[in-house]
Structures are given as structure tokens and as C-alpha cells.
Design an enzyme around this catalytic site. Structure first.
Site, PDB file in Angstrom:
ATOM      1  N   GLU A   1       1.401  -0.676  -5.394  1.00 19.98           N
ATOM      2  CA  GLU A   1       0.205   0.859  -5.593  1.00 19.98           C
ATOM      3  C   GLU A   1       0.621   2.402  -5.417  1.00 19.98           C
ATOM      4  O   GLU A   1       0.912   2.871  -4.123  1.00 19.98           O
ATOM      5  CB  GLU A   1      -0.513   0.363  -3.952  1.00 19.98           C
ATOM      6  CG  GLU A   1      -2.184   1.573  -4.865  1.00 19.98           C
ATOM      7  CD  GLU A   1      -2.228   2.272  -3.453  1.00 19.98           C
ATOM      8  OE1 GLU A   1      -3.202   3.181  -3.473  1.00 19.98           O
ATOM      9  OE2 GLU A   1      -1.865   2.597  -2.422  1.00 19.98           O
TER      10      GLU A   1
ATOM     11  N   ASP B   1       0.329  -1.128  -0.095  1.00 20.76           N
ATOM     12  CA  ASP B   1      -0.213   0.360  -0.411  1.00 20.76           C
ATOM     13  C   ASP B   1       1.176   0.864   0.379  1.00 20.76           C
ATOM     14  O   ASP B   1       1.500   1.173   0.970  1.00 20.76           O
ATOM     15  CB  ASP B   1      -0.819   0.227   1.355  1.00 20.76           C
ATOM     16  CG  ASP B   1      -2.064   1.192   1.123  1.00 20.76           C
ATOM     17  OD1 ASP B   1      -3.038   0.837  -0.226  1.00 20.76           O
ATOM     18  OD2 ASP B   1      -1.769   1.751   1.784  1.00 20.76           O
TER      19      ASP B   1
END
Length: 561
Positions: free
Chosen positions: A323, A280
Site C-alpha cells: 500500500e 501497510d
């Protein structure tokens, strides 16, 4: 008497030979019948990955729905809904993912979340999504236990399905009445990022009240008193401290914040054998931290394989997909901050999530496929992207009204690169929930009842299943080279070669319904037997073409083994 004995001996020998011959023939026949199709290698570059919010997929154990007195009223879809690891395991065991052609599952973070609720501007919210860590060393009981995680990974691996855990290194959970901020030598609580430069994207907080871990720091820090007290109360203080001591002695890293968290995250590899991380908020962390995470993840994966030699799926190394918000495949190896460019593929990532496909989705198929095949075989050769059309935090998905479910499947599952099926893409789960604000509208509970009862949903689901299985069974679709064979009707080929393994397929889209002729000239020779997996029809190549007669506008052709 002698003659009788001789005769009996001869008959016995003849009968024995006949029986032996018969047994030999039977054995050969059985082997022939059991001769499997050639084994399909798993290739991350062409994987079919299913992304689900653990709390929103399937409730396997209602007894764990409420923990830590999380009983306050929240805004619409901003509290825990009951989904858990047992629910995921149940669906793996039932064959739901196998039938969908899925060969990897990505789950939102499972670590213990903040106990209180907070309001980021869209209503009171609990950490149902998993991105608000309170304790990286523990699983949140709302998601399940360590035994539940162990069972899920084992069940998935038994089905040939890999497990990706979503991990967060960038920030802790927000501060609440129940959840104090981590110490100042661990986190910064300002300024808020303005994303105009590298510095104002990394050394800042994503939003208000989301403490940012000092991942760039190399200064040794002590563990927070609140965490030590928590471990002591739970009876595992000595164990956690001993493990940290061994980790820092082995690695010789300073006891800086990122190294503590890296140790805690990679424990899930060492303990459970998870196959990869979806990372993330990558661009909000100094990129050197990802090199460290990748190094320790690889080490943990190799240690797990040495301890479990009978449970190794294949020789693929540990997989990390990042990401980098707003990264697009057209950018190639680099992400541009404006004042600095970073090649995240150089820092441990095999793949990055591609935010571009949802914008490409309505272009002609050939335009999309040719572009992606070209980039993946030039600028990104040896690396890959993870394509998606819908996700948990993209407010502008490709088909928010779910009016184009068949095209969505065709684009996502046939575009070169890995594919990310967001839970409910395959069942047209609604993305517009009345009263839900922000990303909550993208996160409704999986629509199992509609799949069980609505014929149109079942038909859409069957289309996703057929394409998904074809993709899983043919690395050529995601990892191969694309070439158009004919423009009208639209027919293309994909070819994947790795050593002795070779995979060739032909696909036709927007075909006429009823009788149709597909050119395979120059790709499959006359007399070649092909199988259309979409209609379940075997055909033979004649004069460079195959003939089909069915009600479908798509054909998925593979060699008959």
C-alpha cells in the site's frame, strides 16, 4: 465326461473374457466420466482477492467479544463488533468465497492490539481494525487463537484459497493510559509528517500519537521492559528470547527495531503457511526495510514448504503487495515524492495497490481495459497492480451510494490486473452510516441479513458470483492481453499464455437484451463450441459469430472442453 469338462472350460474362458472385456469397458467409461477440465493455474497477477476487516465480517465465537476490559463507550463503529477468525473459517467452509470466485483472502492485522482506547479526532476508538500493534508475537484474543488461525489457513488451502495477512512495520499503537510508548531507541513520537518530501514522509509520525518505528536505524536495541514483563507473565519469556537468539545468529542482522518486527511477522509464515503479505504504509518506511522483509518472508515460506510437503498449493513464491498511498498504475514502476522517486517493485513487491481505478470507473469500458492491458504489458511487465473501487480508508470510493453495483462488478472484475473485492461490495453493504465519522462509515458489519432476505441484494450478489467465478476460472481475464473485437455491440477477447497453458475467452458488455449476435471472428473459428457461463448456454460459432437469446446484457464465453 471329458467332452463335458472341455465344454465347461471353453464356456468358462469365453465367459471370463466377456467379463474382463465388460470390466475393461466399464473402467474406461468411468475414467472418461471423471476426466476433469484442464487444471487452472493460480496466477497472482490475475487473482480475485477478498479484503475483509476481521472484526466486521462474521462472529463465529461470541465468547471472545470482550478482552482486556475494553468496555468503554466508543464513537459509532469505533469499538469491537465481534467478528473473528472462526467466523471467517465458517464462511470458507460454507463455500461463500468459492461461490464468489475468490481465490485469496486478505485479512486486516491479527496481532495483539493496544488495550486502551484513544481519540484521534473522530471519537474514542479501540484497535478493532488491527493497525495498532501492542505485541507482534501474539494474536489479539478478540480475533481468535493460534489454533483458530491454523484452522482458517488449512480450511482455506483445502478450498484452493490463499491467505494474505496485513502487516504493519511502520508504527506501534498509540499511547494510552494502559499502553505506554515504546522506548526512544525504538520509536519517534514527532514530528508529524507533512508529506512534502521523502524525508517528511518517512522520518515522521503519520498522525499525532502514533509512534513511528525507527525502521531506518541499524543500531542494536534492547527489548522493552514492558514487553519482557508481559512475556514473563504469560509464561513464554524463555521461548521468545531463544527464538530471537536463533534468528539473529542465523541472519547476522543487528538487533535493530525493524529486524525484531520482521522476525515476529515472518513467524506467521513459518508457523501457519500464510501465502502472502499485504504491507501497510509502505511509503512511510525506508524502502530497504522492505527488501529485508521480503528476504525473510521468502525464507520462512520455503522452510514451511519443506516441513509440509503435502500441503503445498503450487510453486508460486511468497507474495507481497504494497500500500503506497496514492500510487496509480499510470506511474508505472515509480512513485514520486517530489524530491525523490522510488521503484518499490525493486524492493520485494510483486504488486502495488492501484488507487487509480476508482477515478477511471466511469470511463468507457474499452478505454479502461485497453489502458490497463497496455501498461501491464509494457511499463509493468512482470509485475502487477491490485485494483479496487472501495476500501477501508478511502473516503472517496467509486460508488459510495451503492447506485451502480452492476457496473462496479463489471469494472472491477473485468479490468486487467488483480482485483480487490472489499467485503460487502458484492452485497451493496452501505457505506453511509449515520453518526459515523471518517473511515468508520466504511466499516459497518457485513450485511448478512440483507443478503438472506432482500431480493435485489441477492440479484446483485448473483451477478458478482458469476463474474467472480469466470475471473477465477480464467487467468486471461486478469493476467491476459486485451483486444477489442467489435465496438457495437461491445465485444472483446483476452488471451493468456504460460508455457503449455493457454487460456482464451470472449466477453460482451452492454449487449441488447433478447436476441443478440456477437462477433468472435479471428479469435474462435467456425464450428467451435463455446459456453456462455452467464446464461448457461452452449453455442457454436457460425460465420464468425455466435447467437444468443436471453434477458441478459452480458456474455462470458469460454471454450467447451
Amino acid at each position: 465326461m471329458k467332452k463335458l469338462l472341455v465344454l465347461m472350460s471353453i464356456l468358462s474362458i469365453l465367459f471370463g473374457c466377456r467379463e474382463a472385456k465388460k470390466e475393461q469397458q466399464t473402467t474406461e467409461q468411468v475414467v472418461e466420466e471423471q476426466n476433469p477440465k484442464k487444471e487452472v493455474p493460480f496466477v497472482w497477477e490475475g487473482a480475485n482477492i477478498y479484503f475483509l476487516l476481521t472484526d466486521r465480517f462474521n462472529n463465529g465465537n461470541p465468547d471472545n467479544d470482550i478482552n482486556f476490559d475494553r468496555t468503554e463507550d466508543t464513537a459509532v463503529l469505533r469499538g469491537f463488533e465481534g467478528g473473528d477468525l472462526q467466523g471467517v473459517t465458517q464462511k470458507i467452509r460454507e463455500g461463500y468465497f468459492t461461490d464468489l470466485g475468490i481465490n485469496a483472502i486478505w485479512l486486516t492485522p491479527l496481532v495483539e492490539q493496544i488495550h486502551g482506547a484513544t481519540d484521534e479526532g473522530s471519537g474514542k476508538t479501540y484497535g478493532y481494525h488491527g493497525y495498532w500493534a501492542k505485541d507482534w508475537t501474539a494474536l489479539d484474543p478478540n480475533f481468535g487463537t493460534r489454533k483458530d488461525l491454523e484452522n482458517m489457513v488449512k480450511t482455506a488451502h483445502a478450498k484452493g484459497i490463499r491467505i494474505l495477512l496485513d502487516v504493519v512495520l511502520n508504527h506501534t499503537g498509540p499511547v494510552t493510559e494502559k499502553d505506554p510508548a515504546w522506548p526512544d531507541d525504538w520509536v519517534r513520537t514527532g514530528p508529524k509528517c507533512d508529506f512534502t518530501s521523502y524525508e517528511t514522509t518517512t522520518a515522521c509520525t503519520l498522525v499525532e500519537n502514533l509512534p513511528d518505528v525507527l525502521t531506518e536505524s541499524n543500531e542494536s536495541v534492547e527489548l522493552p521492559d514492558a514487553l519482557l514483563a508481559k512475556w514473563k507473565e504469560e509464561g513464554r519469556l524463555s521461548q521468545e528470547l531463544d527464538e530471537l537468539q536463533l534468528f539473529f545468529e542465523r541472519t547476522e542482522y543487528p538487533r535493530a527495531p525493524r529486524y525484531y518486527i520482521i522476525k515476529w511477522l515472518t513467524d506467521y509464515i513459518n508457523d501457519f503457511g500464510v501465502d502472502g503479505f499485504r504491507v501497510d504504509t509502505v511509503k512511510h518506511v525506508n524502502e530497504n526495510a522492505w527488501t529485508d522483509l521480503h528476504k525473510e518472508a521468502n525464507y520462512a515460506f520455503e522452510m514451511w514448504k519443506k516441513k509440509h510437503p503435502d500441503h503445498i498449493l503450487d510453486n508460486n513464491p511468497f507474495y507481497m503487495v504494497g500500500e503506497v498511498y496514492d500510487y496509480g498504475i499510470s506511474g508505472g514502476r515509480e512513485f514520486d515524492f517530489g524530491d525523490k522517486k522510488v521503484d518499490y517493485f525493486n524492493y520485494g513487491f510483486k504488486s502495488l495497490i492501484n488507487f487509480e481505478l476508482k477515478d477511471d470507473g466511469m470511463k468507457e469500458y474499452e478505454t479502461i481495459f485497453k489502458k490497463y492491458s497496455s501498461l501491464l504489458n509494457t511499463k509493468l511487465k512482470g509485475k502487477s497492480v491490485l485494483n479496487y473501487l472501495t476500501s477501508h480508508d478511502d473516503a472517496s470510493p467509486f460508488d459510495k451510494e451503492r447506485k451502480k453495483p452492476y457496473r462496479s462488478a463489471n469494472v472491477l472484475l473485468l479490468t486487467p490486473g488483480a482485483s480487490q473485492v472489499y467485503y460487502g461490495d458484492e452485497t451493496s453493504r452501505t457505506l453511509t452510516i449515520e453518526g459515523a465519522e471518517g473511515d468508520a462509515t466504511l466499516r459497518s458489519f457485513m450485511n448478512w441479513e440483507e443478503l438472506d432476505s432482500l431480493a435485489n441484494v441477492q440479484k446483485i450478489h448473483e451477478h458478482w458470483q458469476k463474474l467472480g467465478q469466470f475471473r477465477r476460472n480464467h487467468p486471461a481475464i486478469g493476467a491476459g492481453r486485451h483486444k477489442r473485437i467489435s465496438k457495437s455491440p461491445y465485444v472483446f477477447s483476452r488471451t493468456y499464455v504460460d508455457g503449455d497453458y493457454r487460456d482464451k475467452v470472449v466477453v460482451g458488455l452492454d449487449l441488447p437484451k433478447g436476441k443478440k449476435s456477437l462477433s468472435v471472428k479471428g479469435f474462435f473459428g467456425d464450428g467451435t463450441k463455446l459456453y456462455d457461463t452467464y446464461s448457461g448456454t452452449e453455442v457454436t460459432v457460425t460465420k464468425g459469430k455466435v447467437l444468443l437469446d436471453n434477458a441478459f446484457d452480458i456474455a462470458l464465453l469460454e471454450l467447451v472442453e
